[in-house]
Design an enzyme around this catalytic site. Sequence first.
Site, mmCIF file in Angstrom:
data_model
loop_
_atom_site.group_PDB
_atom_site.id
_atom_site.type_symbol
_atom_site.label_atom_id
_atom_site.label_comp_id
_atom_site.label_asym_id
_atom_site.label_seq_id
_atom_site.Cartn_x
_atom_site.Cartn_y
_atom_site.Cartn_z
ATOM 1 N N GLU A 1 3.739 -13.254 -7.391
ATOM 2 C CA GLU A 1 2.328 -13.457 -7.047
ATOM 3 C C GLU A 1 1.474 -13.725 -8.287
ATOM 4 O OE1 GLU A 1 0.429 -10.207 -4.951
ATOM 5 O OE2 GLU A 1 -1.444 -11.291 -4.724
ATOM 6 N N LYS B 1 3.819 -16.158 -3.838
ATOM 7 C CA LYS B 1 2.554 -15.716 -3.193
ATOM 8 C C LYS B 1 1.381 -16.195 -4.055
ATOM 9 C CE LYS B 1 0.071 -11.602 -1.573
ATOM 10 N NZ LYS B 1 0.190 -10.301 -0.903
HETATM 11 C C1 5MM Z 1 -3.513 -5.062 -0.617
HETATM 12 O O1 5MM Z 1 -3.984 -5.313 -1.923
HETATM 13 C C2 5MM Z 1 -2.983 -5.447 -2.913
HETATM 14 C C3 5MM Z 1 -3.051 -4.359 -3.918
HETATM 15 O O2 5MM Z 1 -4.038 -4.520 -4.855
HETATM 16 P P1 5MM Z 1 -4.271 -3.370 -5.986
HETATM 17 O O3 5MM Z 1 -3.018 -3.212 -6.736
HETATM 18 O O4 5MM Z 1 -5.396 -3.940 -6.797
HETATM 19 O O5 5MM Z 1 -4.656 -2.121 -5.256
HETATM 20 C C4 5MM Z 1 -2.987 -6.885 -3.457
HETATM 21 O O6 5MM Z 1 -2.112 -7.097 -4.524
HETATM 22 C C5 5MM Z 1 -2.585 -7.754 -2.307
HETATM 23 O O7 5MM Z 1 -1.246 -7.515 -1.968
HETATM 24 C C6 5MM Z 1 -2.755 -9.224 -2.543
HETATM 25 O O8 5MM Z 1 -3.662 -9.548 -3.547
HETATM 26 C C7 5MM Z 1 -3.202 -9.882 -1.257
HETATM 27 O O9 5MM Z 1 -4.353 -9.223 -0.773
HETATM 28 P P2 5MM Z 1 -5.576 -10.103 -0.283
HETATM 29 O O10 5MM Z 1 -6.597 -9.095 0.177
HETATM 30 O O11 5MM Z 1 -6.027 -10.922 -1.459
HETATM 31 O O12 5MM Z 1 -5.036 -10.976 0.831
#
Ligand code: 5MM
Length: 340
Positions: A177, A219
């Site tokens: 990602e 991702k």
């Molecule tokens: C769910 O959020 C994930 C964890 O973020 P932190 O480590 O900052 O707590 C994040 O990595 C997430 O898996 C992805 O960015 C996708 O989430 P979004 O909300 O952007 O679809």
Amino acid sequence: MSAESLESIAAAMIAPGKGILAADESSGTIKKRFDKINLESTAESRRGYRDLLFSTPDMAKSISGVILYDETLRQKTAAGVPFPTYLASMGVVPGIKVDAGAKALAGFPNETITEGLDGLRERLIEYYGLGARFAKWRGVIDIGAGFPTAYAIHANAHALARYAALCQEQKIVPIVEPEVLMDGAHTIERCEQVTNDVLAEVFAQLHAAGVRLEGIILKPNMVISGKQCTQRATPAQVAAATLRCLKRHVPGAVPGIAFLSGGQSPAEAALHLSLMNASKNLPWQLTFSYGRALQDAALTAWGGKSGNEAAGQREFARWARMNSLARTGGYQAGMEQQAA
Ligand code: 5MM
């Protein structure tokens, strides 16, 4: 091919009509989400919320996998079944976030490097034993005046490739990602330029590290205007720019691309995915791995209140179904209003 080959796990993660739920909010992030609904973040409230999501009726019809946080991987349903066991019993692949977060990159103000490589092999061995069959590592690239630098892009791509190689060594599918953030006033053109640079470096580093592309899921962010940009690109422009960028950099050996939502509204994220999937003859499956775009409406409807669980589940199911439709280009703006 054995049942647990990297290819077969990846195939299950990108199964037709399904996508991945990102429920791997770290303790700090889930606290921010709970603060919005005035709910105290405790181990039990976090467990209860994840239990609510995972026990949503028919979830497995549109969700192929769930990314868990370390704490959640070790927690159980109300009936006492470990979450990974419960998810696997429904045919949903359990995954685990293994990065330790984005930290300040020394010497490069405004930029970050994602940490977590030390001891990762041993953690992966433990996670596999707990049931995880895929992992996730997020590198964060911010856009602003004078950044991202080539060094920060390189450092994050290098870490992603080292993580991916370790995962494959342990028979775990790495979700790779590299997220170019939507924060800022930049144009879609600037986002496309940066995403081009990032993906070029990520695939160069994956190649250098000997990572087998058939056994990863990418991702990425969508190519999109910054949140504060005054001249916002249309959904058709977002879909076209994202596909152009991906076609230039992502080899056809990669089985699937599962987008993050990155701060888009649920409707925007579903529409963009649907428009891209309306294009024929793409070399990879295009799916979703959303956190906020799948959970925001559910969190609001639930509000942390006992008795509202079914309302929260209905919202999660609604957006999971809309994105399931988007897998074949079948979601259109406003469709969610007709869906129960
Ligand atoms: C769910 O959020 C994930 C964890 O973020 P932190 O480590 O900052 O707590 C994040 O990595 C997430 O898996 C992805 O960015 C996708 O989430 P979004 O909300 O952007 O679809």
